[in-house]
Write a protein that holds these residues in place. Structure first.
Motif, PDB file in Angstrom:
ATOM      1  N   TYR A 111      64.441  38.609  18.626  1.00 21.37           N
ATOM      2  CA  TYR A 111      63.876  39.806  18.032  1.00 21.37           C
ATOM      3  C   TYR A 111      62.455  39.547  17.533  1.00 21.37           C
ATOM      4  N   GLY A 146      67.733  43.691  24.266  1.00 24.66           N
ATOM      5  CA  GLY A 146      68.525  43.685  23.041  1.00 24.66           C
ATOM      6  C   GLY A 146      69.366  44.945  22.929  1.00 24.66           C
ATOM      7  N   TYR A 158      62.218  43.129  21.392  1.00 27.43           N
ATOM      8  CA  TYR A 158      63.059  42.086  21.972  1.00 27.43           C
ATOM      9  C   TYR A 158      62.336  41.410  23.143  1.00 27.43           C
ATOM     10  N   VAL A 208      68.353  36.465  23.603  1.00 27.40           N
ATOM     11  CA  VAL A 208      67.329  37.409  23.174  1.00 27.40           C
ATOM     12  C   VAL A 208      66.752  36.944  21.848  1.00 27.40           C
ATOM     13  N   TYR A 243      70.101  35.760  19.550  1.00 24.88           N
ATOM     14  CA  TYR A 243      71.479  35.881  20.013  1.00 24.88           C
ATOM     15  C   TYR A 243      71.593  35.159  21.350  1.00 24.88           C
TER      16      TYR A 243
END
Lengths: 107, 119
Positions: free
Chosen positions: B53, B101, B34, B51, B59
């Motif tokens: 990934y 994350g 993250y 965030v 998100y």
């Protein structure tokens, strides 16, 4: 959203005192709770991860405990350099959230 | 040394756009599970913003969803935050950081870059 409530908001303490800061989550978050220290005009620094794991390089006077909804950051034998604001942070679910912060003043 | 350095902050009018950059050193952004942005309004607490990934999923906080976009350029080892339709309440120091994350702590943090939204 998981709300984290810290207490107290502010505490004035003398060197060598033991300090306890609590963080209560609005629902169970297991051990996905982390603690940070932020000094004035600096970025936050990780102190404790996963409720009780000390982060590398952090003085041993800092410790954490708890699980589920209730967590504690303890500072044993407070030093002048510990004057800062302390935040808890949950990583159990989105949105990620932080507590409102606890400001420690050293007398 | 693991380090993050943000840039791109400044004064922007309401409704305007700004892109923040965050260059990583000592580790690769692409290998980090993250990468995140957290902001702090003047005199206030920390607020998670977004965030990304390693696989590309993103998100956002409700307060920025639809206006902000997080991305990264692995070739430049850089994280970005594109901010559009900016509002006065977006005024804050913006920190980039590794982690942020699910089931992850945040470390390290950059030094932050100040964004001021005002006419």
């Amino acid at each position: 959203e998981i709300v984290l409530t810290q207490s107290p908001d502010f505490q004035s303490v003398t060197p060598k005192e033991k300090v306890t800061i609590t963080c209560r989550a609005s629902q169970s978050i297991g051990s996905s709770l982390h603690w940070y220290q932020q000094k004035p005009d600096q970025s936050p620094k990780l102190l404790i991860k996963y409720a009780s794991q000390s982060f590398s390089g952090v003085p041993s006077r800092f410790s954490g405990s708890g699980s589920g909804t209730d967590f504690t950051l303890t500072i044993n034998s407070l030093e002048a350099e510990d004057a800062a604001t302390y935040y808890c942070h949950q990583s159990s679910s989105y949105p990620i959230t932080f507590g409102q912060g606890t400001r420690l003043e050293i007398k | 040394e693991v380090q993050l350095v943000e840039s791109g902050g400044g004064l922007i009018q309401p409704g305007g756009s700004l892109r923040l950059s965050c260059v990583a050193s000592g580790f690769t952004v692409s290998s980090s599970t993250y990468m995140t942005w957290v902001r702090q309004a003047p005199g206030k607490g920390l607020e998670w913003v977004s965030v990304v990934y390693s696989g590309g999923s993103t998100y956002y906080a409700d307060s920025v969803r639809g206006r902000f976009t997080i991305s990264r350029d692995n070739s430049k080892n850089t994280l970005y935050l594109q901010m559009n339709s900016m509002r006065a309440e977006d005024t804050a120091v913006y920190y980039c950081a590794r982690g942020g994350g699910i089931a992850a702590s945040v470390d390290p943090w950059g030094q932050g870059t100040l964004v001021t939204v005002s006419s």
